[in-house]
Design an enzyme around this catalytic site. Structure first.
Site, PDB file in Angstrom:
ATOM      1  N   CYS A  28      12.931   5.710  14.124  1.00  0.00           N
ATOM      2  CA  CYS A  28      13.447   6.277  12.872  1.00  0.00           C
ATOM      3  C   CYS A  28      13.883   7.734  13.104  1.00  0.00           C
ATOM      4  O   CYS A  28      14.870   7.972  13.789  1.00  0.00           O
ATOM      5  CB  CYS A  28      12.423   6.142  11.745  1.00  0.00           C
ATOM      6  SG  CYS A  28      13.137   6.411  10.098  1.00  0.00           S
ATOM      7  N   HIS A 117      11.666   0.236  11.743  1.00  0.00           N
ATOM      8  CA  HIS A 117      10.238   0.427  12.017  1.00  0.00           C
ATOM      9  C   HIS A 117       9.617  -0.854  12.569  1.00  0.00           C
ATOM     10  O   HIS A 117       9.239  -1.744  11.806  1.00  0.00           O
ATOM     11  CB  HIS A 117       9.511   0.843  10.742  1.00  0.00           C
ATOM     12  CG  HIS A 117       9.811   2.241  10.308  1.00  0.00           C
ATOM     13  ND1 HIS A 117       9.076   3.320  10.740  1.00  0.00           N
ATOM     14  CD2 HIS A 117      10.794   2.738   9.521  1.00  0.00           C
ATOM     15  CE1 HIS A 117       9.572   4.432  10.215  1.00  0.00           C
ATOM     16  NE2 HIS A 117      10.623   4.109   9.479  1.00  0.00           N
ATOM     17  N   GLU A 119       6.735  -1.087  13.841  1.00  0.00           N
ATOM     18  CA  GLU A 119       5.267  -0.984  13.774  1.00  0.00           C
ATOM     19  C   GLU A 119       4.682  -1.458  12.455  1.00  0.00           C
ATOM     20  O   GLU A 119       3.457  -1.519  12.303  1.00  0.00           O
ATOM     21  CB  GLU A 119       4.827   0.468  14.036  1.00  0.00           C
ATOM     22  CG  GLU A 119       4.979   1.433  12.876  1.00  0.00           C
ATOM     23  CD  GLU A 119       6.391   1.964  12.636  1.00  0.00           C
ATOM     24  OE1 GLU A 119       6.540   2.872  11.819  1.00  0.00           O
ATOM     25  OE2 GLU A 119       7.339   1.454  13.263  1.00  0.00           O
ATOM     26  N   SER A 172     -17.773   4.545  -1.393  1.00  0.00           N
ATOM     27  CA  SER A 172     -17.229   3.990  -2.627  1.00  0.00           C
ATOM     28  C   SER A 172     -17.481   2.491  -2.743  1.00  0.00           C
ATOM     29  O   SER A 172     -17.328   1.917  -3.810  1.00  0.00           O
ATOM     30  CB  SER A 172     -15.719   4.239  -2.687  1.00  0.00           C
ATOM     31  OG  SER A 172     -15.065   3.497  -1.670  1.00  0.00           O
ATOM     32  N   ARG A 245      -5.546  14.125  -9.432  1.00  0.00           N
ATOM     33  CA  ARG A 245      -6.108  13.997  -8.087  1.00  0.00           C
ATOM     34  C   ARG A 245      -6.840  15.273  -7.670  1.00  0.00           C
ATOM     35  O   ARG A 245      -7.916  15.226  -7.071  1.00  0.00           O
ATOM     36  CB  ARG A 245      -4.999  13.667  -7.075  1.00  0.00           C
ATOM     37  CG  ARG A 245      -4.488  12.233  -7.166  1.00  0.00           C
ATOM     38  CD  ARG A 245      -3.365  11.995  -6.169  1.00  0.00           C
ATOM     39  NE  ARG A 245      -2.934  10.594  -6.182  1.00  0.00           N
ATOM     40  CZ  ARG A 245      -3.448   9.642  -5.422  1.00  0.00           C
ATOM     41  NH1 ARG A 245      -4.411   9.939  -4.580  1.00  0.00           N
ATOM     42  NH2 ARG A 245      -3.014   8.408  -5.488  1.00  0.00           N
TER      43      ARG A 245
END
Length: 465
Positions: A28, A117, A119, A172, A245
């Site tokens: 890329c 891509h 991957e 979590s 966040r």
């Protein structure tokens, strides 16, 4: 790549590559960097290209990189700029209907470039291309196993923490924090203090279920801190996703610091914080090991206050989700825990668009529980990478019985992925969709319309916020 201030490979690196004859594969932006450096032409294309694309090999192509691939194959694209002319000494070996030069090579200098891509999950033959480069071209050995990763971490963390040091850990109940917690427990036993922070935005009955599973099945030294009122109080009136966040990340660390002080009083010094950060979190949050624009702040890697007094330990920082699951199985963690869908650190707060209130959390918890139950019952859960409900800041008119309703709209998001860098919507059968919709609307007071999200990543992200 051509913009002022764009990151580039240093001249010294290129000289070292040439001197040592090191093979190079640019993916890329990496291919565009090859072109920019060696005389090619990179410029915006007439059309952007995001998602699945059919790549065609140049007729008569005998490239080692594409060995074993058919004449046409599917790959995943994510670019706006494209190559308009190949760099000096390179030839193109594949193209698409939108871009002539999506794969290039210069065998003499041992350099290859790919615009797509290979991957990611949605490039089915991508692993073959990567194997061609890593094994056949670069000559790498294939003797690495996941157990080695676990053993290396356990050995290194014992040295880092010492014989008397203590570690506090973020748990979590998701696969990432579970695997990280089990790894740490194997390394230092009860000197690892796992903490589940109930931020008021967990799944239905999540705190109770996680405590039982982590203590009984995994042997982790775990306590739960109920800070739900504190989180919901700070979130009152906040609607901007990044602010949510940051608030949750900041208070999350404050609670950890308070808990570490308690552990210090009771058990001795606690200087380290364990987090289950994954490589996709890092890529999307900061520029790390490559040029990546910040997409969003991830709970594990962003929003940390400068005053944080704990040193980070992140054993999963360079792993993808499928690798974490493989590691979990190697550690002997129960399959049910290993295959749980990801759940974001900020919890349902970023699945409630707009203001987060206790009432809206309750609505979303009930809808989410129904969706997970139905996906498990119908055998679709394991086929889906991530599934969840989003509560929208939108109301719609409905009819229930003889009455008119004006209630919330919710969206169901189910995606197929293993690496979480790319994802496509899961083709859930209509009968399953219908049953989920019927149950949510009939059983959850406050929702009268359910939509299905059919966008891919990119250009959308998996989570809505």
């Amino acid at each position: 790549v051509y913009e002022e201030g764009a990151p580039h490979v240093s001249k010294e690196i290129w000289e070292m590559i040439k001197e040592r004859e090191i093979p190079v594969l640019g993916i890329c932006y990496g291919m565009q960097e090859l072109a920019h450096t060696f005389g090619g032409d990179v410029a915006p294309g007439l059309k952007r290209e995001y998602g699945k694309a059919m790549v065609s090999r140049v007729e008569g192509c005998t490239s080692k990189l594409l060995e074993g691939l058919p004449a046409e194959f599917q790959m995943w694209m994510s670019h706006g700029d494209k190559l308009h002319a190949t760099p000096t000494g390179f030839k193109h070996i594949a193209g698409t209907s939108n871009a002539d030069f999506v794969a290039i090579e210069n065998p003499e200098t041992r350099m290859w470039g790919l615009q797509f891509h290979p991957e990611v999950t949605h490039s089915p033959l991508g692993p073959l291309i990567l194997k061609n480069f890593v094994v056949n071209i670069a000559g790498a050995k294939q003797d690495w196993v996941m157990e080695d990763y676990a053993n290396e971490f356990i050995e290194s963390v014992r040295k880092q923490v010492g014989e008397k040091g203590h570690v506090i850990g973020a748990v979590s109940g998701g696969v990432d924090s579970t695997v990280a917690a089990v790894l740490m427990t194997k390394a230092i036993g009860d000197r690892f203090h796992a903490v589940l922070v109930d931020n008021g935005c967990l799944r239905k009955n999540e705190a109770t279920n996680v405590l039982k599973r982590m203590r009984e099945e995994c042997g982790v030294n775990l306590i739960c801190v109920d800070a739900s009122d504190r989180f919901l109080s700070l979130l009152k009136g906040v609607t901007e996703p990044e602010k949510k966040r940051k608030i949750i990340g900041g208070l999350f660390i404050d609670v950890f610091q308070e808990e570490s002080q308690r552990i210090v009083r009771e058990s001795g010094p606690c200087d380290f914080l364990l987090q289950g950060t994954l490589y996709p979190d890092v890529i999307e949050s900061i520029s790390y090991k490559g040029p990546s624009a910040t997409i969003k702040t991830h709970h594990n890697v962003g929003g940390l206050p400068a005053s944080m007094k704990l040193k980070l330990i992140e054993p999963l920082r360079e792993l993808f989700k499928d690798e974490v699951r493989e590691l979990g199985m190697a550690l002997g963690i129960h399959e049910e825990s290993v295959w749980r869908h990801p759940f974001p650190g900020p919890g349902l707060a970023i699945r409630i668009l707009g203001e987060v209130t206790a009432e809206r959390v309750k609505i979303l918890q009930e809808a989410d529980a129904i969706v997970i139950e139905e996906l498990l019952k119908t055998g679709h859960y394991r086929k889906i990478g991530q599934a969840f409900v989003v509560l929208l800041p939108v109301k719609s008119v409905g009819v229930m019985g003889d009455g008119r309703t004006y209630e919330n709209v919710a969206a169901l998001r189910c995606v197929e992925t293993t690496d979480y860098m790319t994802a496509d919507f899961y083709h859930l059968p209509y009968d399953v969709m219908s049953n989920i919709s019927s149950r949510v609307i009939n059983e959850v007071r406050g929702i009268n319309r359910l939509c299905y999200d059919i966008s891919s990543k990119p250009p959308a992200t998996i989570e809505w916020e």
